[in-house]
Design a protein around this motif. Sequence first.
Motif, PDB file in Angstrom:
ATOM      1  N   SER A   1      -2.875  28.360  39.651  1.00 13.61           N
ATOM      2  CA  SER A   1      -1.936  27.298  39.257  1.00 13.61           C
ATOM      3  C   SER A   1      -0.903  27.781  38.241  1.00 13.61           C
ATOM      4  CB  SER A   1      -2.710  26.110  38.677  1.00 13.61           C
ATOM      5  OG  SER A   1      -3.434  26.532  37.543  1.00 13.61           O
ATOM      6  N   GLU A   2      -1.008  29.041  37.803  1.00 19.56           N
ATOM      7  CA  GLU A   2      -0.125  29.539  36.727  1.00 19.56           C
ATOM      8  C   GLU A   2       1.353  29.344  37.070  1.00 19.56           C
ATOM      9  OE1 GLU A   2      -2.569  31.332  38.064  1.00 19.56           O
ATOM     10  OE2 GLU A   2      -4.018  31.223  36.419  1.00 19.56           O
TER      11      GLU A   2
ATOM     12  N   GLY B   1       3.538  26.112  36.192  1.00 18.35           N
ATOM     13  CA  GLY B   1       4.081  25.811  34.866  1.00 18.35           C
ATOM     14  C   GLY B   1       3.835  24.364  34.511  1.00 18.35           C
ATOM     15  N   ASN B   2       4.934  23.670  34.100  1.00 19.13           N
ATOM     16  CA  ASN B   2       4.793  22.265  33.699  1.00 19.13           C
ATOM     17  C   ASN B   2       5.206  21.293  34.790  1.00 19.13           C
ATOM     18  OD1 ASN B   2       3.900  22.925  31.125  1.00 19.13           O
ATOM     19  ND2 ASN B   2       6.015  23.201  30.393  1.00 19.13           N
ATOM     20  N   LEU B   3       5.309  21.785  36.009  1.00 24.82           N
ATOM     21  CA  LEU B   3       5.717  20.917  37.119  1.00 24.82           C
ATOM     22  C   LEU B   3       4.783  19.702  37.192  1.00 24.82           C
ATOM     23  CD1 LEU B   3       7.933  21.231  39.316  1.00 24.82           C
ATOM     24  CD2 LEU B   3       6.132  22.038  40.863  1.00 24.82           C
ATOM     25  N   GLU B   4       5.378  18.528  37.353  1.00 22.32           N
ATOM     26  CA  GLU B   4       4.569  17.301  37.332  1.00 22.32           C
ATOM     27  C   GLU B   4       3.889  17.073  38.670  1.00 22.32           C
ATOM     28  OE1 GLU B   4       6.926  14.035  35.858  1.00 22.32           O
ATOM     29  OE2 GLU B   4       7.618  15.325  34.239  1.00 22.32           O
TER      30      GLU B   4
END
Length: 233
Positions: A36-37, A40-43
């Motif tokens: 999942s790295e 990032g901060n993808l919602e």
Amino acid sequence: MKRKNILLIGGSHGIGFEIALKLYSEHNIYIASRTSENLGNLEVTHIPYDASKDEIDPSALPERIDGFVYCPGSINLKPFKMLDPKAFEEDMQINFMFLVKIIHTILPNLKNSEQASLIFFSTVAVKVGMPFHTSIAAAKGAIEGFAKALAAEYAPQFRVNVIAPSLTETPLAKRLLGNEKKKELMNNRHPMKRVGQAEDIANIARFLLSDDSSWITGQVIGVDGGMSTLNVN
Ligand SMILES: NC(=O)c1ccc[n+]([C@@H]2O[C@H](COP(=O)([O-])OP(=O)(O)OC[C@H]3O[C@@H](n4cnc5c(N)ncnc54)[C@H](OP(=O)(O)O)[C@@H]3O)[C@@H](O)[C@H]2O)c1
């Protein structure tokens, strides 16, 4: 526009990731993959999942799944004599059998949707015979037959379509596009004089997941820079 629940098996890289980028602001995206790295901060909601080992955790899934995309695949290109039956089996597993398995698991969730849209990936090498593609063409050929039969069996509740790309620049294709010389060679093989980008494929996936394509099912759609239909060389 109604917010859909869309499950991407493998959306952490490549084409699946591009689909997630295009859809996350409009829909609820669930990504099931080993890593999942890159997200990032993808919602999006990430579900740790290895198709080759795990059952997906049903409690991590939304009750209703409106869109489903299966991304894991392989590019194992070798002369037939170097592809032993085990290699065929491995390609069949990751491309096809694990897909069948996950669809069995999520059938109830798909049935809770008004009309679920399912997308699988094939390859240009099913429509056009290409040397060194015996194993992958066989595995993806299975997907095409499966998709049409599934589309027929579940119409009108599900729509099932297949995208058949030609070579597309993603982590999977890294070895074939590893340097500028290789890339130029591959660009020139295509009538459109370039290999695909993940966005080329994600654009059609977005359409197939949307209600704009509600009369399209049981299709294999070539997104291949003209490779499957034009002979310009
Ligand atoms: N790229 C091309 O040139 C090309 C051409 C024709 C057809 N296709 C087909 O298009 C599809 C997408 O290709 P792509 O190029 O985007 O592939 P990719 O770059 O390898 O991405 C595949 C995605 O699937 C996930 N994945 C792989 N194995 C998995 C497993 N065992 N369990 C769970 N998730 C797994 C990966 O995530 P993790 O690593 O995080 O698990 C990744 O997010 C494939 O079916 C491929 O065969 C691609």
